[in-house]
Write a protein that holds these residues in place. Structure first.
Motif, short mmCIF file in Angstrom:
data_model
loop_
_atom_site.label_atom_id
_atom_site.label_comp_id
_atom_site.label_asym_id
_atom_site.label_seq_id
_atom_site.Cartn_x
_atom_site.Cartn_y
_atom_site.Cartn_z
N ASN A 1 162.39 78.28 40.10
CA ASN A 1 161.54 78.65 41.22
C ASN A 1 160.84 77.43 41.81
O ASN A 1 160.63 77.33 43.03
CB ASN A 1 160.51 79.68 40.77
CG ASN A 1 159.91 80.44 41.92
OD1 ASN A 1 160.63 81.06 42.72
ND2 ASN A 1 158.60 80.42 42.05
N TYR A 2 160.47 76.49 40.94
CA TYR A 2 159.85 75.24 41.41
C TYR A 2 160.80 74.50 42.35
O TYR A 2 160.39 73.97 43.39
CB TYR A 2 159.50 74.37 40.20
CG TYR A 2 158.94 73.01 40.57
CD1 TYR A 2 157.59 72.85 40.81
CD2 TYR A 2 159.78 71.90 40.68
CE1 TYR A 2 157.06 71.60 41.16
CE2 TYR A 2 159.27 70.66 41.03
CZ TYR A 2 157.91 70.51 41.27
OH TYR A 2 157.40 69.28 41.63
N ILE A 3 162.07 74.49 42.00
CA ILE A 3 163.05 73.79 42.84
C ILE A 3 163.23 74.51 44.17
O ILE A 3 163.22 73.88 45.23
CB ILE A 3 164.41 73.68 42.10
CG1 ILE A 3 164.27 72.77 40.87
CG2 ILE A 3 165.48 73.13 43.04
CD1 ILE A 3 165.51 72.74 40.00
N THR A 4 163.39 75.83 44.15
CA THR A 4 163.64 76.55 45.40
C THR A 4 162.44 76.47 46.35
O THR A 4 162.61 76.55 47.56
CB THR A 4 163.98 78.02 45.14
OG1 THR A 4 162.92 78.65 44.40
CG2 THR A 4 165.28 78.15 44.37
N LYS A 5 161.25 76.30 45.80
CA LYS A 5 160.05 76.22 46.65
C LYS A 5 159.74 74.81 47.13
O LYS A 5 159.18 74.64 48.22
CB LYS A 5 158.84 76.73 45.87
CG LYS A 5 158.78 78.23 45.69
CD LYS A 5 157.54 78.62 44.93
CE LYS A 5 156.31 78.05 45.62
NZ LYS A 5 155.09 78.29 44.81
N ASN A 6 160.09 73.80 46.34
CA ASN A 6 159.60 72.46 46.61
C ASN A 6 160.67 71.43 46.97
O ASN A 6 160.35 70.39 47.55
CB ASN A 6 158.81 71.94 45.40
CG ASN A 6 157.59 72.77 45.11
OD1 ASN A 6 156.62 72.75 45.85
ND2 ASN A 6 157.63 73.52 44.01
N SER A 7 161.91 71.69 46.61
CA SER A 7 162.95 70.68 46.83
C SER A 7 163.30 70.56 48.32
O SER A 7 163.39 71.57 49.03
CB SER A 7 164.20 71.01 46.03
OG SER A 7 165.21 70.06 46.29
N SER A 8 163.55 69.34 48.75
CA SER A 8 164.03 69.09 50.12
C SER A 8 165.55 69.01 50.15
O SER A 8 166.14 68.81 51.22
CB SER A 8 163.44 67.78 50.65
OG SER A 8 163.84 66.69 49.82
N SER A 9 166.18 69.19 49.00
CA SER A 9 167.63 69.06 48.89
C SER A 9 168.32 70.43 48.95
O SER A 9 168.09 71.28 48.09
CB SER A 9 168.01 68.37 47.57
OG SER A 9 169.38 68.54 47.28
N PRO A 10 169.18 70.66 49.95
CA PRO A 10 169.93 71.93 49.98
C PRO A 10 170.78 72.14 48.73
O PRO A 10 170.96 73.27 48.28
CB PRO A 10 170.80 71.78 51.24
CG PRO A 10 170.11 70.79 52.09
CD PRO A 10 169.47 69.83 51.13
N ALA A 11 171.29 71.04 48.16
CA ALA A 11 172.14 71.17 46.96
C ALA A 11 171.34 71.73 45.80
O ALA A 11 171.77 72.68 45.13
CB ALA A 11 172.73 69.81 46.60
N TYR A 12 170.16 71.15 45.55
CA TYR A 12 169.34 71.62 44.43
C TYR A 12 168.84 73.04 44.68
O TYR A 12 168.83 73.88 43.77
CB TYR A 12 168.16 70.67 44.19
CG TYR A 12 168.52 69.48 43.34
CD1 TYR A 12 168.66 69.60 41.96
CD2 TYR A 12 168.73 68.23 43.90
CE1 TYR A 12 168.99 68.51 41.16
CE2 TYR A 12 169.07 67.13 43.13
CZ TYR A 12 169.19 67.28 41.76
OH TYR A 12 169.53 66.19 40.99
N ARG A 13 168.42 73.33 45.91
CA ARG A 13 167.95 74.68 46.21
C ARG A 13 169.06 75.70 46.03
O ARG A 13 168.85 76.79 45.49
CB ARG A 13 167.39 74.76 47.64
CG ARG A 13 166.09 74.01 47.87
CD ARG A 13 165.43 74.49 49.16
NE ARG A 13 166.33 74.44 50.30
CZ ARG A 13 166.45 73.41 51.13
NH1 ARG A 13 165.72 72.32 50.93
NH2 ARG A 13 167.29 73.45 52.16
N GLY A 14 170.26 75.37 46.49
CA GLY A 14 171.39 76.28 46.36
C GLY A 14 171.72 76.57 44.91
O GLY A 14 171.90 77.74 44.52
N ILE A 15 171.81 75.52 44.10
CA ILE A 15 172.12 75.70 42.67
C ILE A 15 171.04 76.54 42.01
O ILE A 15 171.34 77.47 41.23
CB ILE A 15 172.24 74.32 41.99
CG1 ILE A 15 173.50 73.60 42.48
CG2 ILE A 15 172.26 74.47 40.47
CD1 ILE A 15 173.58 72.14 42.04
#
Length: 486
Positions: A106-120
């Motif tokens: 959830n931290y990644i989906t909320k804070n990441s600027s990377s579509p790759a990390y959010r998608g994974i």
């Protein structure tokens, strides 16, 4: 004098600002990140998932309730074999899913600027949330993982309807993941992704395959034919072992398969092959039996497979050695076994079922055969063609006949690698039109606390959740079916 005082004051203020700046600089460790980055958070989430999948889910209850195994010699017969559960049995799974893996993702989906990390991260979130629903039913979803001030400080989340909110939400989550993965640049994610090493093409296949699983799970209660047809026509899927998402383990100390490590930390693997499974395999002349289970090495059955009926260990001689019986083989139980999140044979069985139910662009018979061939190949078993021919899928003229063949072969193929998914799918394929498991393959443990012909259909809500969350759902019975199970 006044001028001297002013000069001193200026010097002191200058020194004060200089010291402050210097201390701030000194207190920053150039070798330490002030907060974890996407790579560190993703790797932590996946590491916890390995334990969740191959210990919390595939071991103990699921191994026994799927009737792949039964209680063996050396330990007093356990509650799991008698279908006795308490909420405390499932604290660990709930804790690791919510507080560890889902919090990180959830931290990644909320804070990441990377579509790759959010998608994974969204693919893995959907995977974990579906697992929680398929065991507990209604769970915290829209208010889950919202304890931070910026998220509303929700420390006692309400549960959502699994049918009306969560399952549709999983489809939305996976669509969002697919949108992000389509925008992802190559090379952004690498070795911190223990599953695919940043290969977004494979992550897209996993997302579509998981979406298909979600859509097909409700087939008996809420058919999603149009959505399934569109997905099969337009999506790419896990089609081979090369596409398979799994978490690897080297077998070295500290990096062993979690099921193996947990069992060996205690008394070891003491479960015997269940005759519910062995009897079916032998009736089909299925060569996979000798890969799934070891042969007895002592006693009158030496050199042969020997199981016992479900829950009947107390009927066996107390002094009989475990070597008189068949147990888990290295295929099913090893320090180096990967934690498989989704297998290509599972996906091809889903596609066979999808065509049988909804007339997709696939061919049910071809998909059915491909699933079995891939499972045979993975197990290094020869002559899948002859075995497939003996099943005569082409001769199945009704939908129920086809679903029975698919359900039974899927249950067999998930043995040894995805025991929990095997248990889940027995509940779904065991339907009003054909009780192939509860009134056929499954055996009634003689010490079961449930009525004859009644088997567990869910897990109890964890004691920790019900003790700490005043908004937790009321406790359920293990015979209360999940919404998609009828």
């Amino acid at each position: 004098m006044k001028n001297k005082f002013n000069i001193c004051l200026i010097l002191l203020l200058t020194l004060n600002f200089s010291c402050t700046d210097s201390l701030e600089e000194v207190n920053i460790d150039p070798n330490t990140f002030p907060s974890a980055g996407d790579a560190q958070v993703l790797s932590a989430a996946i590491a916890y998932m390995g334990y969740i999948v191959d210990h919390d889910l595939n071991y103990e209850e699921s191994m026994l309730w799927s009737q792949y195994y039964t209680w063996g010699i050396g330990v007093s017969i356990g509650n799991e074999e008698r279908y006795v559960s308490t909420g405390g049995d499932f604290n660990g799974y709930w804790q690791r899913a919510y507080a560890n893996s889902l919090t990180d993702l959830n931290y990644i989906t909320k804070n990441s600027s990377s579509p790759a990390y959010r998608g994974i991260a969204n693919v893995l979130k959907a995977y974990l949330f579906q697992g929680l629903v398929d065991h507990f039913g209604d769970i915290p979803f829209t208010e889950a993982i919202s304890g931070a001030i910026e998220d509303g400080s929700i420390l006692t989340p309400n549960s959502d309807s699994a049918e009306a909110v969560i399952y549709p939400g999983l489809v939305t989550m996976l669509d969002k993941a697919l949108s992000d993965l389509a925008l992802a640049e190559a090379g952004i994610v690498a070795e911190d992704d223990f599953i695919y090493q940043g290969d977004t093409t494979k992550w897209i296949k996993f997302a579509n395959s998981l979406k298909l699983r979600v859509l097909m799970r409700t087939s008996e209660v809420n058919a999603q034919g149009s959505a399934v047809q569109a997905l099969i026509s337009n999506g790419t899927f896990i089609e081979s072992v090369d596409d398979m998402p799994f978490i690897p383990f080297s077998g070295n100390t500290g990096d062993q398969n979690p099921m193996f490590a947990r069992a060996e930390f205690g008394v070891g693997m003491f479960y015997f092959a269940s005759n519910a499974s062995l009897n079916l395999l032998e009736s089909l002349d299925d060569p996979r039996a000798e890969v799934l289970y070891t042969k007895a090495t002592t006693g009158t059955f030496a050199g042969n497979l020997r199981g016992i009926d479900q829950g009947t260990i107390d009927d066996e001689p107390f002094t009989a050695p475990a070597s008189d019986y068949s147990m888990a083989s290295e295929y099913a139980y090893s320090a180096t076994n990967p934690a498989i999140l989704m297998s290509p044979w599972e996906v091809w069985f889903l596609r066979a079922e999808a065509d049988a139910r909804y007339n997709t662009s696939d061919d049910a018979e071809t998909a059915f055969s491909t699933a079995i061939e891939l499972n045979f190949d993975y197990m290094e078993v020869a002559d899948a063609a002859s075995y497939i021919s003996s099943l005569n899928f082409a001769g199945a003229t009704t939908l129920d006949d086809k679903l029975d063949l698919i359900g039974i072969q899927k249950w067999i193929s998930l043995n040894g690698t995805q025991e929990d998914e095997g248990w889940i799918e027995t509940r779904r394929f065991d339907r009003p039109a054909s009780r192939i498991f509860t009134d056929g393959i499954f055996q009634n443990p003689p010490l079961s606390v449930l009525p004859s012909g009644t088997f567990p259909a869910a897990w109890l809500y964890p004691e920790s959740e019900r003790s700490l969350n005043p908004n937790a759902s009321p406790q359920r019975k293990i015979t209360d079916a999940i919404f998609w199970d009828n």
